[in-house]
Design a protein around this motif. Structure first.
Motif, short mmCIF file in Angstrom:
data_model
loop_
_atom_site.label_atom_id
_atom_site.label_comp_id
_atom_site.label_asym_id
_atom_site.label_seq_id
_atom_site.Cartn_x
_atom_site.Cartn_y
_atom_site.Cartn_z
N GLU A 16 0.81 -1.21 0.00
CA GLU A 16 0.00 0.00 0.00
C GLU A 16 0.85 1.26 0.00
O GLU A 16 0.40 2.32 -0.44
CB GLU A 16 -0.91 0.03 1.23
N ALA A 17 2.07 1.16 0.50
CA ALA A 17 2.93 2.34 0.64
C ALA A 17 3.81 2.58 -0.56
O ALA A 17 4.56 3.55 -0.59
CB ALA A 17 3.81 2.19 1.88
N SER A 18 3.73 1.72 -1.57
CA SER A 18 4.61 1.88 -2.73
C SER A 18 3.80 1.82 -4.00
O SER A 18 2.71 1.23 -4.06
CB SER A 18 5.68 0.79 -2.74
N THR A 19 4.33 2.43 -5.03
CA THR A 19 3.70 2.37 -6.34
C THR A 19 4.05 1.04 -6.99
O THR A 19 5.21 0.65 -7.04
CB THR A 19 4.19 3.52 -7.24
N LYS A 253 -0.90 7.63 1.91
CA LYS A 253 -1.94 8.61 1.60
C LYS A 253 -1.80 9.12 0.17
O LYS A 253 -2.80 9.31 -0.52
CB LYS A 253 -1.87 9.77 2.60
N GLU A 254 -0.57 9.35 -0.26
CA GLU A 254 -0.35 9.82 -1.62
C GLU A 254 -0.82 8.80 -2.64
O GLU A 254 -1.33 9.14 -3.71
CB GLU A 254 1.14 10.12 -1.82
N ASN A 255 -0.64 7.54 -2.29
CA ASN A 255 -1.02 6.46 -3.21
C ASN A 255 -2.40 5.88 -2.90
O ASN A 255 -2.70 4.77 -3.33
CB ASN A 255 0.00 5.32 -3.11
N VAL A 256 -3.22 6.64 -2.17
CA VAL A 256 -4.47 6.04 -1.71
C VAL A 256 -5.34 5.58 -2.87
O VAL A 256 -6.03 4.55 -2.78
CB VAL A 256 -5.24 7.03 -0.80
N GLY A 257 -5.30 6.28 -3.98
CA GLY A 257 -6.05 5.81 -5.14
C GLY A 257 -5.52 4.49 -5.65
O GLY A 257 -6.27 3.57 -5.98
N LYS A 258 -4.18 4.39 -5.70
CA LYS A 258 -3.57 3.13 -6.12
C LYS A 258 -3.83 2.03 -5.11
O LYS A 258 -4.05 0.88 -5.47
CB LYS A 258 -2.07 3.32 -6.32
N ARG A 340 4.25 -8.66 8.77
CA ARG A 340 4.72 -8.33 7.44
C ARG A 340 4.88 -6.83 7.36
O ARG A 340 4.25 -6.07 8.09
CB ARG A 340 3.76 -8.82 6.36
N GLY A 341 5.74 -6.40 6.47
CA GLY A 341 6.08 -4.99 6.44
C GLY A 341 5.42 -4.22 5.32
O GLY A 341 4.83 -4.79 4.40
N TYR A 342 5.57 -2.92 5.39
CA TYR A 342 5.14 -2.06 4.29
C TYR A 342 6.20 -2.00 3.20
O TYR A 342 5.96 -1.50 2.11
CB TYR A 342 4.79 -0.67 4.82
N ASP A 343 7.39 -2.50 3.49
CA ASP A 343 8.43 -2.77 2.49
C ASP A 343 8.68 -4.27 2.57
O ASP A 343 9.64 -4.73 3.21
CB ASP A 343 9.69 -1.98 2.82
N PRO A 344 7.79 -5.08 1.98
CA PRO A 344 7.65 -6.48 2.37
C PRO A 344 8.93 -7.32 2.31
O PRO A 344 9.22 -8.06 3.26
CB PRO A 344 6.58 -7.01 1.40
N TYR A 345 9.68 -7.21 1.23
CA TYR A 345 10.85 -8.08 1.08
C TYR A 345 11.95 -7.69 2.07
O TYR A 345 12.44 -8.52 2.84
CB TYR A 345 11.37 -8.00 -0.35
N ASP A 346 12.33 -6.42 2.07
CA ASP A 346 13.41 -5.97 2.96
C ASP A 346 13.00 -6.09 4.43
O ASP A 346 13.84 -6.41 5.29
CB ASP A 346 13.81 -4.54 2.64
N ASP A 347 11.75 -5.82 4.73
CA ASP A 347 11.30 -5.93 6.11
C ASP A 347 11.39 -7.37 6.61
O ASP A 347 11.74 -7.61 7.78
CB ASP A 347 9.88 -5.41 6.26
N ALA A 348 11.05 -8.34 5.76
CA ALA A 348 11.15 -9.74 6.17
C ALA A 348 12.59 -10.07 6.58
O ALA A 348 12.82 -10.77 7.58
CB ALA A 348 10.69 -10.66 5.05
N ILE A 349 13.55 -9.57 5.83
CA ILE A 349 14.95 -9.80 6.16
C ILE A 349 15.30 -9.14 7.49
O ILE A 349 15.95 -9.75 8.36
CB ILE A 349 15.85 -9.27 5.03
#
Length: 392
Positions: A16-19, A253-258, A340-349
């Motif tokens: 949700e936090a990334s394009t 919030k900026e990407n809320v439409g996405k 799980r993270g909002y930066d899923p791959y790096d957060d898992a590490i």
């Protein structure tokens, strides 16, 4: 009792936090690396989600399991999409190919809009009644050694006997999600693990009590284990963790439409996003309305930003702060932590490096202390029991 850690994998990057970047819906290399990152991080399982527009998660589990050795797979499954005996054979077969690393996560469905995309026009109460009957048939398919028949409200079958029983006996672990009274009733009867979204401690304790009461009403002597889901946001200092949290909130919030499009395609909130019908989302929004920060580190603005859409509440702070917050939930009876993270791959590490070891070490320390306490009082109890007129 050791705590179980569950992560989440997908077949392409993004949150949700990334394009979302252009690319294949199924990125095999990313899926493989994502699963291996969780295995290396010492997760016990990873959840693979389900929606009417997403990839076939059973095939994702089979592919990821073929590229990992130990990691378990929690496959989300919606009753009513296929016939229960067919679903039972799907999962039994997968259990064999993964050498007993599969569990099933039952999601009855909280959005009428999403359900209808797969041709399901039952209302919510009927869906839970169907789930109850569905799981009855699935469990019987997994355990029957002689042909059986079933004539219920939603399913009719005669003389069925599956040729493939699960590796795990007596059946695959059943996880169950929901926050309504109907969910408590059905999950309290069938679930091995009942899954909740991340609410404040007091509200979570209330839900645990409701699940336990439903299990007791169903005649169970042992209630389901409890899972709670969070989105940890870590930083090397408290200040840096909160700076990162506010950056994530701003980008969301900026990407809320996405993000809305993401929910519509993959999670099924669609037109319900601004007025969710499912109780779990309503509860997350209610927690957010009460305040941004709860208990030690639970932060709710992200849940509000995406309309209560699923697992969206954060735990913010240093690894030590977030570990302590997770242990607060363990203290009230939680046994499984889905992170799980909002930066899923790096957060898992990062979770594997900095967070999971802290929680596991503290839980192990507590277990050793409890074992030592039991060992210390055992001779006293035995002596009292052996004394004339004594009892243990």
């Amino acid at each position: 009792m050791p705590v179980e850690f569950v992560g989440l994998i997908a077949t392409r990057p993004g949150s949700e936090a990334s394009t979302f970047t252009p690319g294949p819906v199924v990125d095999r290399d990313f899926t493989r690396r994502f699963a291996r990152a969780h295995e290396d991080a010492d997760f016990d399982r990873v959840l693979i989600g389900y929606s009417s527009g997403s990839v076939d998660n059973i095939q994702v589990a089979a592919y990821a399991a073929a590229h990992t050795e130990r990691l378990g797979y929690l496959v989300a499954h919606r009753p009513g999409v296929v016939f229960p005996t067919v679903a039972a054979r799907y999962f039994s077969t997968l259990d064999h190919f993964t050498a007993g690393r599969v569990a099933i996560h039952i999601i009855t469905g909280g959005s009428d809009v999403e359900q209808r995309r797969d041709g399901d026009y039952l209302d919510k109460d009927e869906r839970y009644d169907r789930t109850d009957e569905y799981l009855e048939v699935v469990r019987r398919t997994w355990t029957a050694t002689e042909p059986f028949s079933h004539h219920g409200r939603y399913y009719q079958l005669d003389d069925h006997l599956s040729g493939v029983l699960p590796v795990q006996q007596p059946h695959l672990p059943i996880y169950f999600g929901g926050s309504s009274e109907a969910a408590y009733r059905v999950g309290g009867r069938h679930a091995d693990v009942f899954a909740l979204w991340g609410e404040p401690l007091a509200e979570t304790a209330q839900q645990i009590a409701a699940v336990n009461a439903a299990a007791a009403a169903a005649g169970r002597t042992t209630p389901p284990r409890i899972s709670v889901s969070f989105r940890p946001i870590l930083g090397p200092t408290e200040e840096l963790a909160w700076e990162r949290a506010h950056r994530i909130l701003a980008s969301t919030k900026e990407n809320v439409g996405k993000a809305a499009a993401y929910f519509k395609e993959f999670r099924g909130f669609g037109n319900d996003r601004n007025a969710p019908k499912n109780v779990g989302s309503q509860r997350l929004l209610a927690a957010a309305a009460k305040g941004e920060l709860h208990d030690r580190a639970l932060w709710t603005p992200l849940a509000a930003a995406i309309g209560g859409g699923g697992n969206s509440t954060a735990l913010v702070g240093t690894p030590e702060t977030v570990a302590a917050a997770l242990l607060d939930y363990v203290d009230i009876g939680v046994t499984t932590l889905l992170i799980r993270g909002y930066d899923p791959y790096d957060d898992a590490i990062d979770y594997g490096r900095h967070l999971i070891p802290l929680v596991r070490e503290e839980v192990a320390r507590r277990d050793r202390g409890e074992a030592a306490r039991r060992d210390a009082i055992a001779p006293v109890s035995a002596a009292l029991a052996a004394a004339p007129g004594g009892s243990a």
